[in-house]
Structure formats: C-alpha cells, structure tokens
Write a protein that holds these residues in place. Structure first.
Motif, PDB file in Angstrom:
ATOM      1  N   TRP B  49       0.851  -1.197   0.000  1.00 27.29           N
ATOM      2  CA  TRP B  49       0.000   0.000   0.000  1.00 27.29           C
ATOM      3  C   TRP B  49       0.879   1.236   0.000  1.00 27.29           C
ATOM      4  O   TRP B  49       1.886   1.282   0.717  1.00 27.29           O
ATOM      5  N   ASN B  50       0.493   2.237  -0.794  1.00 26.03           N
ATOM      6  CA  ASN B  50       1.319   3.452  -0.882  1.00 26.03           C
ATOM      7  C   ASN B  50       0.681   4.651  -0.197  1.00 26.03           C
ATOM      8  O   ASN B  50       1.158   5.771  -0.334  1.00 26.03           O
ATOM      9  N   MET B  51      -0.394   4.447   0.516  1.00 25.01           N
ATOM     10  CA  MET B  51      -1.110   5.495   1.256  1.00 25.01           C
ATOM     11  C   MET B  51      -1.846   6.466   0.351  1.00 25.01           C
ATOM     12  O   MET B  51      -2.586   7.317   0.842  1.00 25.01           O
ATOM     13  N   VAL B  52      -1.586   6.400  -0.935  1.00 26.13           N
ATOM     14  CA  VAL B  52      -2.253   7.310  -1.857  1.00 26.13           C
ATOM     15  C   VAL B  52      -3.532   6.658  -2.386  1.00 26.13           C
ATOM     16  O   VAL B  52      -4.572   7.298  -2.485  1.00 26.13           O
ATOM     17  N   THR B  53      -3.440   5.369  -2.674  1.00 24.55           N
ATOM     18  CA  THR B  53      -4.640   4.657  -3.120  1.00 24.55           C
ATOM     19  C   THR B  53      -5.537   4.389  -1.911  1.00 24.55           C
ATOM     20  O   THR B  53      -5.043   4.289  -0.783  1.00 24.55           O
ATOM     21  N   ARG B  59      -3.250  -4.114  -2.002  1.00 26.12           N
ATOM     22  CA  ARG B  59      -3.038  -5.439  -2.601  1.00 26.12           C
ATOM     23  C   ARG B  59      -2.471  -6.392  -1.564  1.00 26.12           C
ATOM     24  O   ARG B  59      -1.457  -6.062  -0.919  1.00 26.12           O
ATOM     25  N   LEU B  75      20.001  -3.654   3.110  1.00 21.74           N
ATOM     26  CA  LEU B  75      20.009  -2.407   3.880  1.00 21.74           C
ATOM     27  C   LEU B  75      19.271  -2.581   5.213  1.00 21.74           C
ATOM     28  O   LEU B  75      19.662  -2.000   6.227  1.00 21.74           O
ATOM     29  N   PHE B 242      18.696  11.006  11.964  1.00 20.74           N
ATOM     30  CA  PHE B 242      17.849  11.687  10.976  1.00 20.74           C
ATOM     31  C   PHE B 242      18.284  13.148  10.827  1.00 20.74           C
ATOM     32  O   PHE B 242      18.389  13.668   9.718  1.00 20.74           O
ATOM     33  N   TYR B 261      11.140   4.883   8.470  1.00 21.49           N
ATOM     34  CA  TYR B 261      10.554   6.192   8.140  1.00 21.49           C
ATOM     35  C   TYR B 261      10.708   6.486   6.643  1.00 21.49           C
ATOM     36  O   TYR B 261       9.742   6.883   5.974  1.00 21.49           O
ATOM     37  N   PHE B 265       7.523   6.961   4.347  1.00 25.37           N
ATOM     38  CA  PHE B 265       7.115   8.319   3.981  1.00 25.37           C
ATOM     39  C   PHE B 265       7.913   8.943   2.847  1.00 25.37           C
ATOM     40  O   PHE B 265       7.549  10.001   2.355  1.00 25.37           O
ATOM     41  N   THR B 266       9.019   8.320   2.445  1.00 22.95           N
ATOM     42  CA  THR B 266       9.731   8.835   1.274  1.00 22.95           C
ATOM     43  C   THR B 266       9.459   7.937   0.075  1.00 22.95           C
ATOM     44  O   THR B 266       9.254   8.409  -1.027  1.00 22.95           O
ATOM     45  N   PHE B 267       9.468   6.607   0.332  1.00 24.91           N
ATOM     46  CA  PHE B 267       9.268   5.671  -0.786  1.00 24.91           C
ATOM     47  C   PHE B 267       7.830   5.159  -0.865  1.00 24.91           C
ATOM     48  O   PHE B 267       7.512   4.376  -1.760  1.00 24.91           O
ATOM     49  N   ALA B 268       6.995   5.568   0.085  1.00 27.20           N
ATOM     50  CA  ALA B 268       5.564   5.198   0.078  1.00 27.20           C
ATOM     51  C   ALA B 268       5.354   3.687   0.031  1.00 27.20           C
ATOM     52  O   ALA B 268       4.486   3.204  -0.690  1.00 27.20           O
ATOM     53  N   ARG B 269       6.136   2.936   0.778  1.00 27.24           N
ATOM     54  CA  ARG B 269       5.940   1.485   0.877  1.00 27.24           C
ATOM     55  C   ARG B 269       5.465   1.185   2.292  1.00 27.24           C
ATOM     56  O   ARG B 269       6.245   0.769   3.157  1.00 27.24           O
ATOM     57  N   ARG B 272       5.794  -2.623   3.667  1.00 29.04           N
ATOM     58  CA  ARG B 272       7.140  -3.024   4.072  1.00 29.04           C
ATOM     59  C   ARG B 272       7.540  -2.321   5.368  1.00 29.04           C
ATOM     60  O   ARG B 272       8.144  -2.920   6.255  1.00 29.04           O
TER      61      ARG B 272
END
Lengths: 509, 299
Positions: B49-53, B59, B75, B242, B261, B265-269, B272
């Motif tokens: 989920w990307n928080m936008v949909t 899914r 990483l 940070f 984070y 909030f940067t990669f919208a995953r 994960r």
C-alpha cells in the motif's frame, strides 16, 4: 407488573438522553443545518497584460507646388501626386480589462484550505495578507492557511489524504507527481487554465509540472543549478573567469585549495554529500553537461551506467584524489569563505545575500562546466507546484483561488505568488510576466544567469515511477564511490540494476 | 436467596456497571489510539500500500514483506546491525557513566544541586538544537578538532567518516540522555537507608565493598528499570541520525526506525515499513523478556 412513574429523575434522564443524542448526531455529522442559499455570480476582472495588434498607418503626401523661376520663363514643377500608403506592424501595449465570469456560482460561503511548507513567522504573515486580499475580493471565500516543514510535507499529504482529512490545495514538490498522478490523487489542471499556463510560463517550468503528458498544477518556484564561486578566492588564486570545462574546473579547484598539515583549510570545491537533493541535482547537471542521459524516456530504462555517467562519477573521484575536496565540508563553509566554488540553486541567493562572509558582491555565478563528452553546460531545474486534491468538494473554487494568486495584480504587476517568492526567498518565479514585473529585483548579477538558464538552457529533473527510491540508490552508490568503497562502473551498474527493477515494479503497481 | 443477599448482589452489579462507565472513556481511547493502530498496522504489513490509493484497494501480499526484509534486503540487515551496535554502546556506556555521575552528585559535594541541573540540562534540550550544536562541534573547524590539534592529533572527519559516524552519534546520544538516567539513579540511591552504610562501615567495609554489597543489590530495581527503558529507547533511535547524518555516509548511521521512516514516507511502501515495525517489536519484546529473566535469576 411494573409501573413506570413520571418522576423528576426520569424527566431529567430523558432530557439528558435527548441532549446526548443530539450531540452524538452532530458529532457524527448528521445534524442538518438549514441555510438560505443565495446564488451569487462572482465577476472577476482579469487584466490582460499585452495585446499585439496590427495598425495601418497611412502616410499622406501633401501636394506641393514648386515654383522655379529660370530667367523669364516660368516653369511650374508639380511633384508626383501620389498618396503613399505605408503599412507597418506595430506592437502596442494596451491596458485592457476583460471581465470574466467565475466558473463558480457560489452559494452562501466556501471554506477552503491550503497546505504549504512556508511556515516561518514572516511567511505566514505574508500569506495571511494575501489571503485577506483574496477574501476581500471574493467575499464568499474563506481560506485556512496550513503549513508543515518541507521534510514532513509528503507525510502530511499522504496521511491526511488516507485519513480523509486533507486540504483542498497543496503546494508540493514535482518529484512526488509520479506517486500522485496515476492514482487519481491530484486533479488535472482544467483545460482553460492549462492554456493560460502554456502561454505564460517558462517551458522548463511547464515540463517540470507535467507528468505523462498532463499538467498537474501551477508551476511556482523554479530553481536551476549553476556554479557559485567566491570572487575573492578566485582573485587571490589568479583565476579570472569561472570554469567552463571540467579540465578548467579541476585546475581551478586545485589552485584555490589551501591545506595545512594534511588538512584542507580552504576547499577548492564542495561536494555536499549529506543531502540527497543538494548532491544529486548538481551531479545530474554534470551528467547532462557531459552528454549523458539519466533515463530513456521511451522505455523508462535508466542510462546511468553508460560511459558519460561513469566519466561523471570519475570526475568527482579525481577532484577528491587531487586534494581539492573535503567531504566533511558543508554549504555554510562556502558562506564563511572557506570554499572556492560549488554547484548550487538560485534559492541560495537569499541566505548568501545576508550571510556571505566576504560580502554578497563577492558571490559569482558561472555556468555548469561541460565535460569532455559534452558540448555545453546544462543546468537541472526543479519545480514546486500548486495542485488541487482530486477528492475536494471545492474543486472549482480552489482553481479560482489558484488562478487569482498566480495572476498579475494589474498591468505590469507581479502575481501575489511571484511577489511572495521573490521578496521572501529570493526565488525566481516561474511565470514569465512575474519575471518581467520583478525585473529590477531579479536583474542583479546573481539572478540574471539563473533566469537565463531557466528560460533557455535548463532541463527539468527526470521524474518517473519510483523516482525517490532510485534517487536514493544513486545517492548511496555515489557516496560509496566518493568514499573509495566502490568503483564508478560497478556502482552505476548496481544503480541501473536495482533502479530498473524498482521502476518496473512501480509501473506494474 | 434472602432479600438481604439479593440487595447486596444488585448493589454489587450496579457498582460494576458504574465502574465500567467510569473507565469507558479511557478504554475507548486506548482501543482507538492504542489497539486499533497496532492491529491496522499488522494488517498493512500483509499488504502492499502506498497510502495514496484507498485502503480498500490495498493489494494482499501475504508474508512477502517479511520475507523480503529478512532474506533480500541488505540495507535492512545493515540497519539492524547499526541499531544493535548503537543499543549496546548506548546502554552499557550510558548506564555506566550515568551511575558514576549519580554516585558523585549523590555525595555531599559542594553545589550538589547545581551539578544535578548541569547534567540534566542536555536532556531537556530539543534534539534539533542538540543536532545543530554537535554538527558544528564535529566539523573540521569545530571545537573537538581544535582540541585534538592542541594535542598534536590530526583532524578527524567524525560525521563524514564511514568508521567514525556511528560512534559520533552514540557519543551525542549518551550526552543527550544521561541527565535522565542520572536523576533516576539518584532517586534510587536516595532510597537506600544510610543505616546500612553506617553499619557496614562499623564492620570495616571499604568503599568498593559497600558499593558491591549494599548499593548494587539495593539499586537493582532501579537498574532494571533503567536498563529496560534505555534498551527500548535505543532500539528506536531515530532523531539524531535523521537530523545529523540522514543515515550516511553510505548507510553507516542508518538505523531501523530511520529506514522504516524513509520506506514509509519517502518511498511510500507502507506494507514493508509496517513489517519492519513488527520485526522491531518482536526484537524489543524478546530482549525485554531476556532482561526480565536475567534480573529475576539474580534475585
């Protein structure tokens, strides 16, 4: 058999229940407030700045009798009796006011909200003035100003949208468009506004606010990258002009570096690696200036491991190895006069104007030096834009406000948006008429090259699905190269492999 | 049932209902802002989920997010390693230093209150201010390098060094958090009756013996509390890396929560990132249980 008595306690209970139920319904938004709807037409006066027209100027030749007396003969010469008609095209500035009916026939009141990252006390005060001005012009509108720090902007937008608590309009970074646009998150710019933007904004700004052929908002601030250098340091080192090629840049960096006991005291060049954008934006400018490409726009495959990109990474390594760079230095070291040059954006003009240790007149602006495989320096430009949330119920009113705030206040005047950015931040507005109206303010030696770059020679930052993640990978791999942990070719191969996988995954999503 | 008993039962029932009514607001608050987000986050961790949909269009991904993090994401493993190193150093060195300072300011030194305030001041300073000050202290022209140069030691890169960046952040964290630990330790030390020390002194016990046989055993509950709180806080370290290094250079200061984070909030995953938070939750849970058992065994 139970009998219910009408006692004082029961009456109070019933009353209390009624109050609670009413409050609950109100809290759930069920309370219907009946208001008298007054439909009112909002008439807007939009000044047209310049009208190019044709005028026919008739030049009438007056018939003139010339009397020449030659001894006793009287000869009368009559000049040609023609009426010469000269047609010429002239450009006349006409102050003309066109009355446009607003797209909104508004009911009682419209409450709008905007979200920006301009949160300092001075910025908020300026925006309140702008909003007061709009509310005075459009009495039915009320606008709430919301602001969060730039670093939290994306979080606020996405979480607010997910929670259904979102403002009508956002001022956002164009790099987020690939996440917003395909999901129907942001509203596309209405056709009539798009045509206005197409005519009045710099092409690089329009490109920056577009994604997959569609325009997603009003481009606002434009930032391009050029070489900023310290004239005093250049003079002391006997360097007359800013470098125009990589060879010249490396030589200048070497000549302007001062070291003591193995430690750099004055760096010839600054690579600011801690910040992703402050490092990657200059790097992409160098890549383009070396004839390289970031992305194939057709296939959306990265081209970051091709020879020009490898040469670009190697150039940074060469600069470090020749001892001209200390990776612990930061932009404030340029401010304090300890760095000879670096590639920076025009927004740095604001802090440099007030805080440059050697005086602002000692800040020089030069081109991006061209690499051995390139022909000319190319500047990367990035944009922020005003967009409208697709779910807002006040779409028309929102576009009306954005149209107002991005339009000139009057003939020859700047828009409120342009005025705000140039006075508050020394940022170059994207609207061409703003650049003209604010020409005096933007015409100093610092701004002129940036405006020229934005109007002529800059390219928008490449944006594609997963761009933030790909940029992050590129940043980290180049860090590994510059810290001597990886070779340029291997690092860029890794960027392409991982980056292409991310783009593909995002495309499928 | 006698009438008296029935009345007692009814009275008790009314009291139970009244009790529930009193705690209902707090319970609702806890469920809404405590339990629901945890359950929702776990649900998200099983989706992409990307928080936008819209939430309804998330899914389903099953355990993919967990398996990706554990098996494929180098990483994430690196950020876990950094977090463990940070936690170990922050807890062990931090507790040791804080206890030493607490013992010092608990003695009858002149200006005892002043010293307590001095040690507590960094704790009440905002992380942003701390980050800015220490960035400058670690700078090549900063105070630390000036001091090193006085001793003939060459200038160090600190935050711009792959090897020194994490220890530098640990140093700032210990300095920043020590005031809180000192106050807790001082409170614990003042709960130990002075008679024990006087009796031990009469029996001929020295300073070390008194510390080992009186102070440490009686300070154990305080030590346990501080160890648990400090471990949990260290595993969740976010603000200093940070603000100071953004996880660099080359991920040398990337911690789990910082990576979480960025992922969210940067990669919208969001899926994960939620999975990361649950893995971190399990790690904290296990470490806390181990700490509880260790302290119980010693008791």
């Amino acid at each position: 058999m139970s009998r219910k008595h009408l006692t004082r306690r029961r009456i109070i209970k019933a009353g209390a229940l009624g109050v609670v139920a009413t409050a609950a319904r109100a809290g759930c938004g069920e309370t219907q407030v009946v208001t008298e709807t007054k439909v009112q037409e909002i008439i807007k006066e939009v000044p047209v700045e310049k009208v190019v027209t044709q005028e026919v100027v008739k030049e009438v030749v007056v018939e003139k009798e010339v009397v020449v007396e030659v001894e006793k003969e009287k000869v009368v010469e009559v000049e040609v009796e023609t009426e010469r008609v000269v047609t010429q095209t002239v450009e006349v500035e006409v102050e003309k006011v066109v009355t446009v009916q607003s797209r909104v026939s508004r009911a009682e009141a419209v409450n709008l909200s905007v979200l920006t990252h301009w949160g300092s006390e001075q910025s908020v005060a300026l925006w309140h003035d702008i909003l007061d001005e709009y509310e005075a012009a459009v009495p039915n509108a009320r606008i709430e100003y919301q602001t969060v720090p730039g670093s939290q902007m994306l979080t606020r937008i996405t979480t607010g949208h997910a929670a259904g608590n979102f403002p009508d309009m956002y001022h956002y970074y164009n790099l987020w468009t690939p996440d917003f646009a395909p999901t129907g998150f942001m509203a596309e710019v209405p056709t009539e506004i798009k045509s206005v933007i197409d005519e009045n904004w710099a092409q690089s700004a329009i490109d920056g606010a577009s994604y997959r052929g569609k325009l997603w908002g009003y481009p606002t601030e434009s930032n391009a990258y050029l070489t900023l250098y310290n004239k005093r340091i250049f003079d002391e080192a006997g360097v007359d002009e800013p470098p125009t090629t990589w060879d010249e840049m490396l030589e200048t960096a070497a000549r302007t570096t001062k070291s003591s006991n193995g430690a750099i005291e004055q760096a010839g060049y600054l690579w600011f690696m801690a910040s992703t954008s402050a490092f990657i934006h200059p790097w992409i400018s160098y890549l383009w200036s070396n004839g390289g490409e970031y992305l194939d726009p057709g296939t959306l495959k990265l081209r970051l491991n091709e020879p020009p990109a490898v040469e670009t990474a190697q150039m940074g390594v060469d600069m470090i190895e020749q001892g001209s760079v200390d990776l612990a230095f930061r932009p404030p070291d340029f401010m304090s006069g300890n760095v000879a040059m670096f590639v920076g954006a025009n927004w740095r003009g604001g802090p440099l104007r007030t805080g440059f240790a050697d005086g602002f007149e000692n800040v020089g602006v030069g081109p991006i030096p061209a690499g051995p495989s390139g022909t000319a320096g190319v500047s990367l430009a990035y944009n922020w834009l005003w967009g409208v949330d697709s779910l807002t119920k006040n779409s028309d009113a929102s576009w009306d406000f954005l149209e107002w705030v991005n339009s000139p206040r009057g003939p020859g005047q700047a828009s409120p948006q342009g005025e705000f950015m140039s006075t508050r931040f020394n940022i170059i507005p994207s609207r061409l008429s703003d650049q003209e109206a604010l020409a005096e303010r933007l015409s100093d030696d610092f701004f002129r090259p940036f405006i020229q770059a934005i109007q002529e020679g800059s390219r928008p930052q490449p944006i594609m699905p997963g761009v933030s993640e790909v940029t992050d990978i590129l940043h980290k791999q180049l860090q590994a190269v510059y810290f001597g942990e990886s070779e340029p070719q291997a690092a860029l191969d890794k960027v392409v492999e991982d980056g292409n996988a991310i783009i593909e995954e995002r495309m499928q999503a | 049932m006698l009438l008296g008993d029935r009345l007692k039962v009814r009275y008790a029932q009314r009291h139970v209902v009244t009790g529930y009514l009193f705690v209902a607001p707090a319970l609702a608050f806890l469920l809404l802002f405590g339990v629901f987000p945890i359950v929702f986050a776990f649900g998200i961790s099983l989706h992409n989920w990307n928080m936008v949909t819209p939430v309804s269009e998330m899914r389903f991904a099953g355990a993919d997010n967990y398996s990706h993090l554990i098996l494929d994401d180098s990483l994430f493993r690196k950020s876990l390693g950094n977090t463990f190193v940070f936690t170990a150093a922050n807890v062990l060195i931090g507790l040791g230093l804080a206890l030493s300072v607490a013992l010092l300011v608990n003695t009858r030194v002149k200006g005892r209150t002043f010293w307590r305030v001095v040690y507590f001041l960094p704790y009440v300073t905002s992380s942003v201010a701390v980050a800015i000050v220490w960035e400058n202290l670690y700078h090549p022209f900063g105070l630390l390098n000036r001091l090193l140069s006085l001793g003939g030691i060459p200038s160090q890169r600190f935050l711009a060094s792959v090897d020194q960046a994490l220890p530098s952040i640990i140093g700032v964290s210990i300095w920043h958090g020590m005031g809180y630990l000192v106050i807790i330790f001082v409170a614990g030390l003042q709960n130990i009756p002075l008679e024990y020390y006087e009796a031990a002194k009469v029996d001929g016990a020295g300073d070390w013996s008194r510390f080992r046989h009186i102070t440490m055993p009686l300070l154990k509950p305080t030590l346990f509390f501080v160890a648990v709180v400090s471990t949990i806080g260290s595993l969740q370290i976010f603000d200093l890396p940070f603000l100071i290094t953004e996880g660099g250079p080359i991920d040398a200061t990337e911690t789990v929560v910082l990576y979480l984070y960025d992922t969210a909030f940067t990669f919208a995953r969001m899926g994960r990132a939620s999975a990361m938070s649950f893995i971190l939750f399990v790690i904290i849970l296990v470490l806390t249980i181990i700490q509880i058992r260790l302290f119980r065994e010693r008791e």
